[in-house]
Scaffold this motif. Structure first.
Motif, PDB file in Angstrom:
ATOM      1  N   HIS A   1      -8.351   0.708   3.290  1.00 29.13           N
ATOM      2  CA  HIS A   1      -8.428  -0.209   2.151  1.00 29.13           C
ATOM      3  C   HIS A   1      -7.611  -1.480   2.340  1.00 29.13           C
ATOM      4  N   VAL A   2      -6.490  -1.355   3.012  1.00 26.21           N
ATOM      5  CA  VAL A   2      -5.557  -2.487   3.063  1.00 26.21           C
ATOM      6  C   VAL A   2      -5.669  -3.264   4.375  1.00 26.21           C
TER       7      VAL A   2
ATOM      8  N   GLY B   1       0.822  -1.207   0.000  1.00 28.04           N
ATOM      9  CA  GLY B   1       0.000   0.000   0.000  1.00 28.04           C
ATOM     10  C   GLY B   1       0.855   1.256   0.000  1.00 28.04           C
ATOM     11  N   GLU B   2       1.887   1.252   0.846  1.00 26.09           N
ATOM     12  CA  GLU B   2       2.791   2.413   0.914  1.00 26.09           C
ATOM     13  C   GLU B   2       3.464   2.650  -0.430  1.00 26.09           C
TER      14      GLU B   2
ATOM     15  N   GLN C   1      -5.696   5.925   4.073  1.00 26.72           N
ATOM     16  CA  GLN C   1      -6.134   5.057   2.978  1.00 26.72           C
ATOM     17  C   GLN C   1      -5.666   3.628   3.197  1.00 26.72           C
TER      18      GLN C   1
ATOM     19  N   GLY D   1       1.752   4.541  -2.928  1.00 25.21           N
ATOM     20  CA  GLY D   1       1.563   5.969  -2.643  1.00 25.21           C
ATOM     21  C   GLY D   1       0.337   6.262  -1.795  1.00 25.21           C
ATOM     22  N   LEU D   2      -0.325   5.236  -1.269  1.00 23.53           N
ATOM     23  CA  LEU D   2      -1.487   5.485  -0.410  1.00 23.53           C
ATOM     24  C   LEU D   2      -1.020   6.142   0.885  1.00 23.53           C
ATOM     25  N   ASN D   3      -1.837   7.028   1.450  1.00 24.44           N
ATOM     26  CA  ASN D   3      -1.467   7.603   2.738  1.00 24.44           C
ATOM     27  C   ASN D   3      -1.948   6.695   3.875  1.00 24.44           C
TER      28      ASN D   3
END
Lengths: 242, 227
Positions: free
Chosen positions: B137-138, B124-125, B133, B128-130
């Protein structure tokens, strides 16, 4: 050619264990570089440092204009420029192939779901899995999951793609379908750095092969010269694989 | 045994039973929703918060899990009075149930969160997810999907345990039953009826959660995995 990725004298330890001991290399735009070497030689760690998944103790890394070693690094901005694919795919199990690919473009880039769907379908087509869009990861083979993971990275339109032993968990047939996708990417001009044990692939596709040993760059040579190494260590390493 | 069953004398009270069922369902629904949200937040705090917050939430969870619900209800009910606030029994009951179920939800959710592999978060990181997020989501969505059966059990238990609120005279189903049996002297019949009503409620609640799960967890529905 200006370097997209540049490592200069990078040092990194895990506790008392020195993993990177003054690693330097450069990767130009459109170049394909393969990092090879025994397990524990530091190649995966070097790759992870490029994406700021590991911090370094000494030296400098510059990726697409981002100074990775700087305390002011904006990791999220960096990761818009760099895509990475892992050995264990790491697809999100509760999302379909299509949703896995659409997630980041909608969340991070804020584009509409319709646009994201088009990009995602386009990326799935590039990896030859358009017909699996509605499948969940557990319904896909390892090779297919890995191709979806590549598509997921591609959808963010990165300038550099990193591949961390992406075929190590796959049988030879699945390996070849994933390698084919990567070869297509390389032909398309993508800048790629890959950690791999596939010597044949490195020889055929990589412009440059970097042999790492004991946390150092031991030998750098063009991929096509992989059969004629200069150092006896690389000769042994390549020989043991054939 | 010469006991003569007489259910007929309970018939005039059907409206009271219905009102009791309604309040039981309301209590449970409110406590479930607030318990879920509060429990999720506590679980996140316990998994990823600053050390002092982790310890605080941990202490809260341990206190709640190791004291009887009845005592907790009394403490909330009389505690509110001591604070000088005027709150009716139903509100106090809701509050006590929420305080209780948040702790249990927190533990269940924490198990779910911990079952998410670190590599998923890394992925996820790297996309580029913050942090928010990634959490949603994850981590949380698959975690909730994984522990959903345990959560449902907990919320059915909560519905049944709400009967204890009769002790502070919140007029839910069991309190209604207590009143009816003292009016009619038909205690055995009253509690047979109440028992059957709780049984039916449990089935209805489970069924509702099952339907909700199918609606929310698309993957389970598509793959036909048990919920």
């Amino acid at each position: 050619m200006s370097a997209v990725v540049k490592l200069a004298n990078v040092h990194k330890s895990f506790g008392p264990l020195k993993v990177l001991d003054g690693v330097s290399f450069e990767v130009g735009r459109g170049e394909v570089v393969a990092l090879i070497g025994q397990s524990g030689s530091g190649k995966s760690t070097a790759l992870r440092c490029i994406n700021a998944l590991e911090t370094i103790e000494e030296g400098a890394i510059e990726v697409c204009g981002h100074a990775i070693h700087a305390p002011t690094l904006d990791k999220r901005a960096l990761r818009l420029s760099v895509g990475i694919v892992f050995q264990s795919y790491n697809l999100f199990p509760h999302l379909t192939a299509l949703q896995n690919i659409m997630l980041a473009p909608t969340c991070v880039k804020g584009i509409t779901r319709k646009e994201a769907r088009e990009i995602a379908m386009d990326c799935l087509t590039r990896v030859g899995l358009a017909e699996k869009a509605e499948h969940y990861p557990e319904q896909l083979s390892g090779g297919q999951q890995q191709r979806v993971a590549i598509a997921r990275s591609l959808a963010m339109q990165p300038q550099v793609m990193l591949f961390d032993e992406v075929t190590s968990a796959l049988d030879p047939q699945l390996t070849s379908e994933v390698l084919k996708v990567m070869e297509d990417l390389a032909r398309g001009g993508m800048t790629m750095i890959l950690v791999t044990h596939e010597m044949g692939f490195a020889r055929r596709v990589a412009g440059t092969v970097i042999y790492m040993r004991q946390g150092r760059v031991w030998e750098t040579l063009p991929g096509r010269d992989l059969d004629n190494p200069r150092t006896p260590e690389l000769r042994d390493f390549v020989g043991s694989g054939l | 045994m010469t006991y003569q069953f007489d259910f007929a004398s309970l018939l005039p009270y059907w409206r009271d039973f219905a009102a009791g069922v309604w309040l039981t369902l309301q209590l449970s629904a409110v406590a479930t929703v607030l318990g879920f949200v509060g429990g999720a937040l506590c679980a996140i705090a316990r998994a990823d918060g600053p050390p002092w917050l982790k310890r605080l939430v941990g202490a809260y969870v341990e206190v709640i899990r190791n004291t009887p619900l009845l005592v907790q209800i009394f403490l909330v009910y009389f505690g509110i009075a001591v604070l000088g606030l005027r709150v009716d029994a139903t509100m106090a009951a809701v509050l006590a149930l929420v305080v209780n179920v948040v702790a249990y939800t927190c533990e269940i959710m924490r198990a779910g969160i911990e079952s998410i592999h670190k590599a998923q978060i890394e992925a996820g990181e790297c996309l580029g997810l913050n942090r928010r997020q990634i959490y949603w989501h994850v981590v949380l969505r698959p975690a909730i999907e994984r522990v959903y059966p345990a959560l449902v059990s907990q919320y059915v238990l909560l519905m049944l345990a709400s009967s204890i609120c009769s002790q502070i005279s919140a007029e839910e189903l069991t309190a209604v039953a207590n009143r009816i049996q003292s009016d009619t002297f038909r205690s055995f019949e009253t509690y047979i009826v109440v028992g059957l009503v709780y049984l039916a409620l449990s089935f209805v609640v489970r069924w509702a959660f099952w339907g909700f799960g199918l609606l929310v967890f698309t993957r389970r529905r598509k793959l036909g995995t048990a919920l």
